[in-house]
Design an enzyme around this catalytic site. Structure first.
Site, PDB file in Angstrom:
ATOM      1  N   PRO A  83       7.147   4.168   1.371  1.00  0.00           N
ATOM      2  CG  PRO A  83       7.023   4.786  -0.871  1.00  0.00           C
ATOM      3  CD  PRO A  83       7.996   4.426   0.203  1.00  0.00           C
ATOM      4  N   GLY A  85       1.663   0.887   0.159  1.00  0.00           N
ATOM      5  CA  GLY A  85       0.903   0.614  -1.075  1.00  0.00           C
ATOM      6  C   GLY A  85       1.706   0.872  -2.327  1.00  0.00           C
ATOM      7  N   GLY A  87       4.352  -1.181  -3.467  1.00  0.00           N
ATOM      8  CA  GLY A  87       5.066  -2.352  -4.003  1.00  0.00           C
ATOM      9  C   GLY A  87       6.343  -2.666  -3.253  1.00  0.00           C
ATOM     10  CG  LEU A  88       8.925   0.063  -2.247  1.00  0.00           C
ATOM     11  CD1 LEU A  88       9.625   1.329  -1.759  1.00  0.00           C
ATOM     12  CD2 LEU A  88       9.834  -0.668  -3.233  1.00  0.00           C
ATOM     13  N   GLY A  89       6.468  -3.633  -0.119  1.00  0.00           N
ATOM     14  CA  GLY A  89       6.233  -4.610   0.961  1.00  0.00           C
ATOM     15  C   GLY A  89       5.999  -3.984   2.321  1.00  0.00           C
ATOM     16  CB  SER A  91       1.090  -4.742   4.592  1.00  0.00           C
ATOM     17  OG  SER A  91       1.196  -5.844   3.749  1.00  0.00           O
ATOM     18  CB  ALA A  92       5.455  -8.123   4.286  1.00  0.00           C
ATOM     19  CB  ALA A  93       8.191  -3.923   6.249  1.00  0.00           C
ATOM     20  CG  ASP A 134       5.277  -8.623  -0.374  1.00  0.00           C
ATOM     21  OD1 ASP A 134       5.799  -9.114  -1.373  1.00  0.00           O
ATOM     22  OD2 ASP A 134       4.424  -7.715  -0.420  1.00  0.00           O
TER      23      ASP A 134
HETATM   24  C1  MEV Z   1       3.329  -8.243  -4.053  1.00  0.00           C
HETATM   25  O1  MEV Z   1       4.501  -7.647  -3.524  1.00  0.00           O
HETATM   26  C2  MEV Z   1       3.710  -9.410  -4.907  1.00  0.00           C
HETATM   27  C3  MEV Z   1       2.537 -10.117  -5.581  1.00  0.00           C
HETATM   28  O2  MEV Z   1       3.097 -11.185  -6.330  1.00  0.00           O
HETATM   29  C4  MEV Z   1       1.546 -10.643  -4.563  1.00  0.00           C
HETATM   30  C5  MEV Z   1       2.139 -11.768  -3.720  1.00  0.00           C
HETATM   31  O3  MEV Z   1       3.030 -12.469  -4.168  1.00  0.00           O
HETATM   32  O4  MEV Z   1       1.635 -11.941  -2.595  1.00  0.00           O
HETATM   33  C6  MEV Z   1       1.797  -9.201  -6.546  1.00  0.00           C
END
Ligand code: MEV
Length: 297
Positions: A83, A85, A87-89, A91-93, A134
């Site tokens: 999903p 937004g 916290g599982l990264g 946008s980086a993936a 990420d």
């Molecule tokens: C986001 O996955 C992790 C944060 O520490 C932001 C970042 O490190 O870029 C909240």
């Protein structure tokens, strides 16, 4: 047509603090993003089956990658197995998957370091002040000890980790969460620095736990990290409820992962995650288990 893929990630310990130079521990998971690209007359992006309008930020990301790698316009098809937004990264993936796919069409070979620096710029389009953790976790396998601006270091695990990932709230905006923590730092710099020091010592101990296979110790450190994160206002009642449910069902420890404010929590469980999964589902949470181990490539 060329294809690129990348992992989603969890942060075992150290989110937010990593923005200020404290080490963090992250791991790639075996769900992430897939990108397919092919030459086109002008850039076009499909997300799943939906064609994005040209105002979407992903166009800026694609242009950045193409121009850096000297590749003409492309049709990009993206799919996400995690999903967004949460916290599982995601946008980086998406960034690593896209950069890997575009790199294959580049006139010259693209070094990994260059590719990662372009993904760091891609992340800035979405996040403002990303630490780079990420992107590093999306790119590498296994557990990483990550310090902002340095090469990530792989942490060798003595024992495989079973992690239950739970959707514990609606998507949150990483940029806003990071900015909220920055405001707290401005208001109370001394208290903030003390918390940073405490998190840094949790990370040192957690690294030892990973190397020695001490899951119970690691779980306790995750709980402590969660407590400290909650003083930065990034936890929510739903996140606390998910963590509490997982601990009561036998998890060694639980915490939010990523920017918080919603999104996902992680729970470190015994090898059989079923009791924790059942308890969370009985409370109405959507969750899944994943293994983090040395056999990831
Ligand atoms: C986001 O996955 C992790 C944060 O520490 C932001 C970042 O490190 O870029 C909240």
């Amino acid at each position: 047509m060329s294809l690129g893929s990348a992992r989603g990630k969890i942060i075992l310990l150290g989110e937010h603090a990593v923005v200020y130079g404290v080490p963090a521990l992250a791991a790639g998971i075996d769900r992430g993003a897939i990108a397919r690209v092919e030459p086109a007359d002008s850039d076009k992006i499909l997300f799943g089956t939906q064609e994005l309008t040209s105002e979407h930020e992903l166009y800026e990301g694609l242009r950045l990658v193409r121009e850096a790698f000297h590749v003409p316009p492309l049709r990009l098809e993206l799919s996400l197995q995690i999903p967004a937004g949460s916290g599982l990264g995601a946008s980086a993936a998406l960034g690593v998957a896209t950069a890997r796919a575009v790199a294959q069409l580049a006139p010259n070979p693209i070094a990994d370091r260059h590719l990662l620096s372009i993904v760091a710029q891609w992340e800035r389009v979405f996040h403002g002040n990303p630490s780079g953790i990420d992107a590093a976790a999306a790119f590498h396998a296994g557990v990483l000890r990550y310090v902002r601006g340095e090469e990530p270091e792989r942490v060798r695990l003595r024992a495989q980790l079973t992690i239950v990932i739970t959707i514990s709230g609606p998507p949150a905006n990483t940029r806003e969460m990071v900015e909220g923590v920055a405001r707290l730092r401005e208001q109370r710099p001394e208290a903030f620095d003390k918390t940073l020091t405490s998190i840094a010592s949790l990370i040192s101990n957690a690294t030892l736990c990973l190397r020695s296979g001490d899951r119970e110790g690691l779980g306790k450190l995750m709980d402590l990290n969660q407590m400290l994160l909650s003083t930065w206002m990034v936890s929510t009642p739903e996140i606390e409820r998910a963590c509490h449910t997982a601990r009561r069902a036998g998890a060694y420890g639980a915490k939010l992962t990523g920017s918080g404010g919603g999104g996902c929590t992680i729970a470190l469980t015994p090898e059989d995650p079923e009791p924790v999964l059942r308890a969370l589902r009985a409370e109405g949470f959507e969750c899944f288990a994943c293994e983090i181990g040395e056999n990831q490539s």
